[in-house]
Structure formats: C-alpha cells, structure tokens
Design an enzyme around this catalytic site. Sequence first.
Site, mmCIF file in Angstrom:
data_model
loop_
_atom_site.group_PDB
_atom_site.id
_atom_site.type_symbol
_atom_site.label_atom_id
_atom_site.label_comp_id
_atom_site.label_asym_id
_atom_site.label_seq_id
_atom_site.Cartn_x
_atom_site.Cartn_y
_atom_site.Cartn_z
ATOM 1 N N LYS A 131 -39.149 19.279 13.812
ATOM 2 C CA LYS A 131 -39.847 20.177 14.741
ATOM 3 C C LYS A 131 -39.040 21.407 15.140
ATOM 4 C CE LYS A 131 -40.677 16.698 17.488
ATOM 5 N NZ LYS A 131 -41.154 15.804 18.557
ATOM 6 N N ASP A 167 -40.371 8.992 22.286
ATOM 7 C CA ASP A 167 -41.504 9.329 23.159
ATOM 8 C C ASP A 167 -42.757 8.503 22.891
ATOM 9 O OD1 ASP A 167 -41.970 10.596 20.737
ATOM 10 O OD2 ASP A 167 -42.260 12.592 21.590
#
Length: 423
Positions: A131, A167
Amino acid sequence: MPMPSNRARIDHGRMHKVQQILSEFHLRKEELLEVKRRIQQEMEKGLRLETHKTASVKMLPTYVRSTPDGSEVGDFLALDLGGTNFRVMLVKVGEDENKSWKIATSNQMYSIPTDVMTGTAEMGILLNWTKGFKASGAEGNNVVGLLRDAIERRGDFEMDVVAMVNDTVATMISCYYEDHSCEVGMIVGTGCNACYMEEMKNVELVEGEEGRMCVNTEWGGFGDTGELEEFRLEYDCIVDETSINPGYQLYEKIVGGKYMGELTRLVLLKLVNQNLLFNGEASEQLKTRGSFETRFLSQIESDTGDQKQIYNVLTTLGVMPSKVDCDIVHLACKSVSTRAAHICAAGLAGVINRMWENKSRGTMKIAVGIDGSVYKLHPHFKHRFHAMVRELAPSCDVTFLQSNEGSSRGAALISAVACKMAS
C-alpha cells in the site's frame, strides 16, 4: 415513427463500442467460482508446512485464540497504521458508573507524510510492505522491537507494547464484541485483506491440535504466483508495473482503493485514444498518473442522474464533458468498482466455504465484520459485494457487520484479554 437523428445514431454507436471495451470487466459466475476455488487452494498451501513458503496466500497464525468475555479492564493506547492515515486512540475498557462493562474511546488522526512512508525504519518481524510503504530497514525485523526503540528515543512517556495486531483481526474481535457469531474479519479500504477462525489441527505452522486460532490470510498477495493471469487486464498490468512493488499484491491491486482510481484513469485514456471520449483529447491532468482519485468513483457513482457530480469531477480534471461523455465516465467507474466488488466477494466466499467444509454440516450461520473506506464510502460497493458473496456461498447464511473504529477498538480488546491472561 420519427427516424433517429444522425447525432443520436453516432452516440448510440459510440456507446456500443464503449460497452464492448468495458465488457472485459464483467466476470461470469463460472469465472468467479474459479477464483474462489483457486484462493481456497492457495489457503490450503499456506496452512501446510511443506507448501507455506511457495503459497501466495500466506495464512499467518495470529495466536489470537481467546475472545473478550466482559471481565477485561485497563487503559490502552491503540496505534492504527492505515494506508494513508495514522490513528492514535485511547481506549478505556472496564466498568462504568452503572457497573456495566463498556468501551470508551477518544482519538486523533494524523496524515502520513510520504517521506515517512518511504524513509527508514528508525521510526517496524515485517514480511514486506504494501500500500505505498517502502521504509528501508523494516522488512525482516521485529516491528514491536522497533516501536519500543522509537518510544524509548522520545523519552517523554512510558508505554508497554502488549500486542501487534493485524487490522482484520482487530476488526473481527471488535465485531465479535457486538455479535458472537462473528468469525471473519475483513478490510476493504486502501488495501484488502481477511482473517477467520481456523481449526488448530489445520494450522501446521503452530504446535497443538486443540481448539481454533484466528488466521490472517494476507490474501492481497493472491495471484503473485500466476493464479490470476487470465483475469488480469492491460490496465491491471500497467498499475502493477508502475507501482513501488511490481509483481506483488496482485489481488489487492484489483480490489484495493489505492488502485481503483488509477485503473479508471487508464480506462478513460483508452477510450480517449479510441476517439470514444472527450472528442479524442485528454487534458494534461487526466494524462497524469494518480490524478483520478478513488474518491472520484464514489462521487461519480453517487450521481442522482443530473450529472452534476460527474461534471464537477471532470471539470476539476480540466475536461469539459458532453452529456454522453458523462454517461461513459459513469459506466467506466461502475465497471471498475463492480469487478472489484465481485472479485472481493469470490475471495470471501472461498474463506467462508473453507469454514463450512471444516464444519461438515448443512447451512452455516456466520457474521463477517468489515471495515475500510471503500466498503464504507462507496455508494454501491457493499450491496454488489453482499449479493455476490451470497450467490457464491449458497450453503451459508451470511450477515455483515460494519465496524466502527474496529481496528483500534479490537486491538485494545485483544490487549486487554492478553493482559488478563498474563495476570
């Protein structure tokens, strides 16, 4: 009956050619079932000792086996490193004045500067960055140790690092607090990933066969060893080649919000080059990599029909569109986001189907906790995604729970459980 005007015939012919080009984004149910089968195959490889190293879906053990039962207490500082923002949250877990167990939160959000994302790791054992992160000196190192060192260097406060939590896992635990049937966690935001509860006897990377453990699939890497080649389009190849990690995270590059806007920009340029859009002329902004932001898809697809949203987005990109241009741009955005929703659904259907096979019985009820900007903010993504998951996993009764501050709350809850077990 009046004959259609020459202009109308030209517009109809143009739209037909556009639809032919965009039809590549439509995946038949049979193709999505094949994606589902292949992701399950890679999951199996990731769980096995002898094939783990070569699997594109790494299936990392999280060592999370216990869930909160309402007896946990403590104050926790949760640090949530996302794709574009860094959230710091204070989470207070324990009894309130009415003697009922509750979670109270307060938070502060910080944007992440590019020089931090691509600098050095003096600031995260990390397998590899994704990312947009490329900080040197972090891959192969223990992130907890690096964080402790950074806190020590500051010297102005003391904090014990209790847990480093993915997460997806935090989202699952946070939603489990709301619904005890939640056994899958997902993020569909800048990136895309999932975790789920796996039988310990199948997790060969960890000793022990009793009970279950949450496994972080890291499915963003699905396709890195060739499993998605016939499903990837020319736009996907360009996005990958121009990224900071070419050849990696290929599934995520189809589904994740970090890449959706750029995919759409490349589609629009193709239509311009075919003289099907903007009279065959692209603005300098539209020619610039990264100029078409993923949030533009949400704005364009939420247009109510008056085309104001579409017109506003395109004029900020230096384009003066006609009504048909606006229709074509809307269709391009819908094609990119629908493919993302459907391929994402195939992945989740693979995870759910594996859990159903583990249980070896009729209809399975399961809740999926989901967080992430694409899932939350895109006007149609979640509905397309939900519908396709149910179509691809017909033996399961699936419900979806949208997580609120799931990453931070879940991490604090996991830390609270860990502290209770250690005391």
